[in-house]
Design a protein around this motif. Sequence first.
Motif, short mmCIF file in Angstrom:
data_model
loop_
_atom_site.label_atom_id
_atom_site.label_comp_id
_atom_site.label_asym_id
_atom_site.label_seq_id
_atom_site.Cartn_x
_atom_site.Cartn_y
_atom_site.Cartn_z
N GLY A 83 0.81 -1.21 0.00
CA GLY A 83 0.00 0.00 0.00
C GLY A 83 0.85 1.26 0.00
N ALA A 84 1.90 1.27 0.82
CA ALA A 84 2.77 2.45 0.87
C ALA A 84 3.52 2.66 -0.44
N ARG A 85 3.96 1.56 -1.08
CA ARG A 85 4.64 1.70 -2.36
C ARG A 85 3.70 2.28 -3.42
N TRP A 86 2.43 1.91 -3.33
CA TRP A 86 1.46 2.48 -4.28
C TRP A 86 1.29 3.97 -4.04
N VAL A 87 1.19 4.37 -2.78
CA VAL A 87 1.05 5.79 -2.46
C VAL A 87 2.27 6.57 -2.91
N GLU A 88 3.45 5.96 -2.83
CA GLU A 88 4.67 6.63 -3.26
C GLU A 88 4.63 7.02 -4.74
N GLN A 89 3.81 6.33 -5.53
CA GLN A 89 3.76 6.60 -6.97
C GLN A 89 2.64 7.56 -7.36
N LEU A 90 1.88 8.03 -6.38
CA LEU A 90 0.79 8.95 -6.68
C LEU A 90 1.33 10.32 -7.08
N PRO A 91 0.51 11.10 -7.82
CA PRO A 91 0.93 12.47 -8.14
C PRO A 91 0.89 13.39 -6.92
N ASP A 92 0.28 12.92 -5.83
CA ASP A 92 0.21 13.70 -4.60
C ASP A 92 1.54 13.55 -3.87
N LYS A 93 2.47 14.45 -4.14
CA LYS A 93 3.83 14.31 -3.64
C LYS A 93 3.91 14.39 -2.12
N GLU A 94 3.02 15.15 -1.51
CA GLU A 94 3.02 15.25 -0.05
C GLU A 94 2.69 13.90 0.58
N LEU A 95 1.67 13.22 0.05
CA LEU A 95 1.33 11.89 0.55
C LEU A 95 2.41 10.88 0.20
N ALA A 96 3.00 11.02 -0.99
CA ALA A 96 4.06 10.11 -1.40
C ALA A 96 5.25 10.18 -0.43
N ALA A 97 5.63 11.40 -0.06
CA ALA A 97 6.73 11.57 0.88
C ALA A 97 6.35 11.01 2.25
N ALA A 98 5.09 11.19 2.64
CA ALA A 98 4.63 10.66 3.93
C ALA A 98 4.70 9.13 3.94
N ALA A 99 4.39 8.51 2.81
CA ALA A 99 4.47 7.04 2.72
C ALA A 99 5.91 6.57 2.88
N THR A 100 6.84 7.27 2.25
CA THR A 100 8.25 6.92 2.37
C THR A 100 8.71 7.04 3.82
N ASN A 101 8.31 8.14 4.48
CA ASN A 101 8.69 8.34 5.87
C ASN A 101 8.07 7.27 6.77
N ALA A 102 6.82 6.91 6.47
CA ALA A 102 6.14 5.90 7.28
C ALA A 102 6.85 4.56 7.19
N LEU A 103 7.31 4.20 6.00
CA LEU A 103 8.04 2.95 5.84
C LEU A 103 9.37 2.99 6.62
N ALA A 104 10.01 4.15 6.62
CA ALA A 104 11.27 4.29 7.36
C ALA A 104 11.02 4.12 8.86
N LYS A 105 9.94 4.71 9.36
CA LYS A 105 9.62 4.58 10.79
C LYS A 105 9.24 3.14 11.12
N LEU A 106 8.53 2.51 10.20
CA LEU A 106 8.14 1.12 10.41
C LEU A 106 9.37 0.23 10.52
N GLY A 107 10.39 0.55 9.71
CA GLY A 107 11.58 -0.27 9.69
C GLY A 107 12.33 -0.30 11.01
N VAL A 108 12.19 0.77 11.82
CA VAL A 108 12.89 0.79 13.12
C VAL A 108 11.98 0.37 14.26
N ALA A 109 10.71 0.09 13.96
CA ALA A 109 9.75 -0.23 15.01
C ALA A 109 9.42 -1.71 15.08
N ILE A 110 9.90 -2.49 14.11
CA ILE A 110 9.57 -3.91 14.08
C ILE A 110 10.85 -4.72 14.17
N PRO A 111 10.76 -5.98 14.53
CA PRO A 111 11.95 -6.83 14.65
C PRO A 111 12.77 -6.87 13.37
#
Length: 240
Positions: A83-111
Amino acid sequence: MDRILRLFGLMDSLRRRRQPVTAQALAEEHRVSVRTVYRDIQMLQKLGAPVGGEAGLGYVLLPGFFVPPLMFSVEELEAVVLGARWVEQLPDKELAAAATNALAKLGVAIPGELAERIDDTGLWPVTSAPDASTEPLLKLVRRAMREERGLSIQYKDRAGAISQRVVLPVQLAYFEARQVFAAWCCTRSAFRHFQLDRVLHAELTEQRFHERRVELARQWFEEFEANFLNRPTPRADAGS
Protein backbone atom coordinates in the motif's frame (compact mmCIF):
# COMPACT_ATOMS: atom_id res chain seq x y z
CA MET A 1 2.09 -19.69 23.71
CA ASP A 2 -1.20 -20.27 21.91
CA ARG A 3 -3.09 -18.35 24.56
CA ILE A 4 -0.63 -15.44 24.42
CA LEU A 5 -1.11 -15.19 20.65
CA ARG A 6 -4.87 -15.40 21.15
CA LEU A 7 -4.78 -12.55 23.68
CA PHE A 8 -2.82 -10.37 21.25
CA GLY A 9 -5.35 -11.31 18.58
CA LEU A 10 -8.23 -10.23 20.80
CA MET A 11 -6.53 -6.89 21.45
CA ASP A 12 -6.14 -6.38 17.70
CA SER A 13 -9.83 -7.21 17.18
CA LEU A 14 -10.91 -4.70 19.83
CA ARG A 15 -8.51 -2.04 18.57
CA ARG A 16 -10.02 -2.21 15.06
CA ARG A 17 -13.52 -1.44 16.35
CA ARG A 18 -14.97 1.75 17.74
CA GLN A 19 -18.23 0.16 18.83
CA PRO A 20 -18.66 -2.70 21.33
CA VAL A 21 -18.33 -6.17 19.82
CA THR A 22 -20.05 -9.23 21.25
CA ALA A 23 -18.25 -12.28 22.59
CA GLN A 24 -20.07 -14.32 19.95
CA ALA A 25 -18.59 -12.23 17.14
CA LEU A 26 -15.11 -12.47 18.68
CA ALA A 27 -15.49 -16.21 19.10
CA GLU A 28 -16.43 -16.64 15.43
CA GLU A 29 -13.53 -14.43 14.31
CA HIS A 30 -10.96 -16.37 16.33
CA ARG A 31 -12.60 -19.77 15.95
CA VAL A 32 -12.92 -20.44 19.66
CA SER A 33 -15.85 -20.87 22.00
CA VAL A 34 -17.71 -17.98 23.59
CA ARG A 35 -16.62 -19.31 26.98
CA THR A 36 -12.98 -19.05 25.87
CA VAL A 37 -13.53 -15.43 24.85
CA TYR A 38 -15.01 -14.63 28.27
CA ARG A 39 -11.99 -16.18 29.99
CA ASP A 40 -9.54 -14.35 27.73
CA ILE A 41 -11.29 -11.00 28.27
CA GLN A 42 -11.09 -11.53 32.04
CA MET A 43 -7.38 -12.32 31.71
CA LEU A 44 -6.77 -9.15 29.67
CA GLN A 45 -8.57 -7.08 32.30
CA LYS A 46 -6.50 -8.67 35.08
CA LEU A 47 -3.34 -7.83 33.14
CA GLY A 48 -4.40 -4.17 33.06
CA ALA A 49 -5.79 -3.83 29.55
CA PRO A 50 -8.63 -1.25 29.64
CA VAL A 51 -11.32 -3.47 28.14
CA GLY A 52 -14.79 -2.19 28.94
CA GLY A 53 -18.15 -3.91 28.65
CA GLU A 54 -19.67 -7.10 29.91
CA ALA A 55 -21.22 -10.35 28.79
CA GLY A 56 -24.37 -9.80 26.77
CA LEU A 57 -23.52 -6.19 25.90
CA GLY A 58 -20.19 -6.51 24.15
CA TYR A 59 -16.64 -5.35 24.74
CA VAL A 60 -14.65 -2.32 23.65
CA LEU A 61 -11.09 -1.06 24.11
CA LEU A 62 -11.34 2.18 26.08
CA PRO A 63 -9.78 5.38 24.63
CA GLY A 64 -6.21 6.29 25.42
CA PHE A 65 -4.75 2.80 25.30
CA PHE A 66 -1.60 2.44 23.22
CA VAL A 67 -0.60 -0.94 21.93
CA PRO A 68 3.13 -0.88 21.34
CA PRO A 69 4.73 -1.85 18.23
CA LEU A 70 3.32 -4.16 16.42
CA MET A 71 4.37 -7.62 15.72
CA PHE A 72 3.22 -7.94 12.12
CA SER A 73 2.63 -11.22 10.41
CA VAL A 74 4.46 -11.58 7.10
CA GLU A 75 1.18 -11.08 5.22
CA GLU A 76 0.31 -7.94 7.22
CA LEU A 77 3.74 -6.47 6.52
CA GLU A 78 3.44 -7.25 2.80
CA ALA A 79 0.02 -5.54 2.70
CA VAL A 80 1.31 -2.41 4.46
CA VAL A 81 4.42 -2.14 2.28
CA LEU A 82 2.47 -2.73 -0.94
CA GLY A 83 0.00 0.00 0.00
CA ALA A 84 2.77 2.45 0.87
CA ARG A 85 4.64 1.70 -2.36
CA TRP A 86 1.46 2.48 -4.28
CA VAL A 87 1.05 5.79 -2.46
CA GLU A 88 4.67 6.63 -3.26
CA GLN A 89 3.76 6.60 -6.97
CA LEU A 90 0.79 8.95 -6.68
CA PRO A 91 0.93 12.47 -8.14
CA ASP A 92 0.21 13.70 -4.60
CA LYS A 93 3.83 14.31 -3.64
CA GLU A 94 3.02 15.25 -0.05
CA LEU A 95 1.33 11.89 0.55
CA ALA A 96 4.06 10.11 -1.40
CA ALA A 97 6.73 11.57 0.88
CA ALA A 98 4.63 10.66 3.93
CA ALA A 99 4.47 7.04 2.72
CA THR A 100 8.25 6.92 2.37
CA ASN A 101 8.69 8.34 5.87
CA ALA A 102 6.14 5.90 7.28
CA LEU A 103 8.04 2.95 5.84
CA ALA A 104 11.27 4.29 7.36
CA LYS A 105 9.62 4.58 10.79
CA LEU A 106 8.14 1.12 10.41
CA GLY A 107 11.58 -0.27 9.69
CA VAL A 108 12.89 0.79 13.12
CA ALA A 109 9.75 -0.23 15.01
CA ILE A 110 9.57 -3.91 14.08
CA PRO A 111 11.95 -6.83 14.65
CA GLY A 112 15.01 -6.98 12.43
CA GLU A 113 14.03 -10.10 10.52
CA LEU A 114 10.79 -8.43 9.45
CA ALA A 115 12.38 -5.02 8.85
CA GLU A 116 14.69 -6.55 6.26
CA ARG A 117 11.65 -7.56 4.22
CA ILE A 118 10.52 -3.94 3.77
CA ASP A 119 13.18 -3.35 1.14
CA ASP A 120 12.18 -6.43 -0.83
CA THR A 121 8.79 -8.02 -0.25
CA GLY A 122 8.68 -9.06 -3.91
CA LEU A 123 5.43 -7.11 -4.33
CA TRP A 124 5.33 -3.87 -6.28
CA PRO A 125 2.35 -1.87 -7.57
CA VAL A 126 2.36 -1.01 -11.26
CA THR A 127 0.76 2.27 -12.25
CA SER A 128 0.83 4.56 -15.25
CA ALA A 129 2.87 7.75 -15.21
CA PRO A 130 1.16 10.16 -12.77
CA ASP A 131 -0.25 13.48 -13.92
CA ALA A 132 1.76 15.95 -11.86
CA SER A 133 -0.48 18.87 -12.87
CA THR A 134 -3.09 17.92 -10.26
CA GLU A 135 -0.63 17.91 -7.36
CA PRO A 136 -1.47 21.40 -5.96
CA LEU A 137 -5.19 20.64 -6.15
CA LEU A 138 -4.80 17.32 -4.35
CA LYS A 139 -3.14 19.07 -1.44
CA LEU A 140 -5.85 21.75 -1.39
CA VAL A 141 -8.73 19.26 -1.47
CA ARG A 142 -7.18 17.23 1.34
CA ARG A 143 -6.75 20.40 3.40
CA ALA A 144 -10.37 21.40 2.80
CA MET A 145 -11.50 17.98 3.98
CA ARG A 146 -9.22 18.02 7.02
CA GLU A 147 -10.19 21.55 8.11
CA GLU A 148 -13.85 21.18 7.03
CA ARG A 149 -13.74 24.32 4.89
CA GLY A 150 -15.39 25.02 1.58
CA LEU A 151 -13.59 25.28 -1.75
CA SER A 152 -14.45 27.87 -4.34
CA ILE A 153 -13.84 26.24 -7.71
CA GLN A 154 -14.11 27.08 -11.38
CA TYR A 155 -15.15 23.86 -13.09
CA LYS A 156 -15.38 22.76 -16.72
CA ASP A 157 -17.89 19.96 -17.28
CA ARG A 158 -17.88 17.29 -20.00
CA ALA A 159 -19.79 19.56 -22.39
CA GLY A 160 -17.24 22.35 -21.95
CA ALA A 161 -19.50 24.62 -19.87
CA ILE A 162 -17.68 26.51 -17.13
CA SER A 163 -19.31 27.19 -13.77
CA GLN A 164 -18.27 28.83 -10.51
CA ARG A 165 -19.38 27.15 -7.31
CA VAL A 166 -18.54 26.50 -3.67
CA VAL A 167 -18.19 22.85 -2.71
CA LEU A 168 -17.56 20.93 0.53
CA PRO A 169 -15.24 17.98 -0.30
CA VAL A 170 -16.02 14.79 1.63
CA GLN A 171 -14.10 12.01 -0.17
CA LEU A 172 -11.13 11.86 -2.54
CA ALA A 173 -10.61 8.88 -4.85
CA TYR A 174 -7.23 8.12 -6.42
CA PHE A 175 -7.87 6.28 -9.68
CA GLU A 176 -4.85 5.27 -11.71
CA ALA A 177 -5.57 7.67 -14.58
CA ARG A 178 -7.24 10.51 -12.64
CA GLN A 179 -8.46 11.71 -9.28
CA VAL A 180 -12.09 12.41 -8.43
CA PHE A 181 -13.51 14.04 -5.32
CA ALA A 182 -17.04 13.83 -4.00
CA ALA A 183 -18.45 17.00 -2.48
CA TRP A 184 -21.58 18.70 -1.30
CA CYS A 185 -22.21 21.37 -3.93
CA CYS A 186 -23.62 24.48 -2.27
CA THR A 187 -24.78 25.77 -5.66
CA ARG A 188 -26.81 22.65 -6.50
CA SER A 189 -27.65 21.67 -2.90
CA ALA A 190 -26.67 18.10 -3.75
CA PHE A 191 -23.70 15.77 -3.81
CA ARG A 192 -21.61 15.91 -6.97
CA HIS A 193 -18.38 14.32 -8.26
CA PHE A 194 -15.56 16.42 -9.71
CA GLN A 195 -12.53 15.36 -11.74
CA LEU A 196 -9.46 17.26 -10.63
CA ASP A 197 -8.20 17.70 -14.18
CA ARG A 198 -11.39 19.69 -14.98
CA VAL A 199 -10.93 22.11 -12.09
CA LEU A 200 -9.60 25.29 -13.69
CA HIS A 201 -9.10 27.19 -10.45
CA ALA A 202 -9.65 26.51 -6.75
CA GLU A 203 -9.11 28.39 -3.52
CA LEU A 204 -9.91 27.70 0.10
CA THR A 205 -12.73 29.76 1.64
CA GLU A 206 -13.71 30.57 5.23
CA GLN A 207 -17.05 28.84 4.77
CA ARG A 208 -17.40 25.98 7.24
CA PHE A 209 -19.13 22.68 6.65
CA HIS A 210 -22.75 22.77 7.82
CA GLU A 211 -22.21 19.26 9.25
CA ARG A 212 -19.14 17.30 10.25
CA ARG A 213 -17.33 15.86 7.25
CA VAL A 214 -17.72 12.32 8.52
CA GLU A 215 -21.50 12.77 8.64
CA LEU A 216 -21.62 14.29 5.15
CA ALA A 217 -19.44 11.41 3.92
CA ARG A 218 -21.89 8.92 5.42
CA GLN A 219 -24.80 10.63 3.64
CA TRP A 220 -22.85 10.69 0.39
CA PHE A 221 -22.02 7.00 0.63
CA GLU A 222 -25.65 6.05 1.27
CA GLU A 223 -26.69 7.99 -1.83
CA PHE A 224 -23.78 6.64 -3.86
CA GLU A 225 -24.54 3.07 -2.80
CA ALA A 226 -28.19 3.45 -3.77
CA ASN A 227 -27.65 5.16 -7.13
CA PHE A 228 -24.12 4.68 -8.48
CA LEU A 229 -22.46 1.65 -6.94
CA ASN A 230 -23.09 -0.57 -9.97
CA ARG A 231 -21.31 1.87 -12.25
CA PRO A 232 -17.58 1.29 -12.89
CA THR A 233 -16.54 4.73 -11.55
CA PRO A 234 -18.29 7.82 -10.15
CA ARG A 235 -19.46 10.08 -12.96
CA ALA A 236 -17.92 13.51 -12.86
CA ASP A 237 -20.38 16.38 -12.56
CA ALA A 238 -21.93 17.30 -15.90
CA GLY A 239 -22.89 20.74 -14.67
CA SER A 240 -26.49 19.95 -13.77
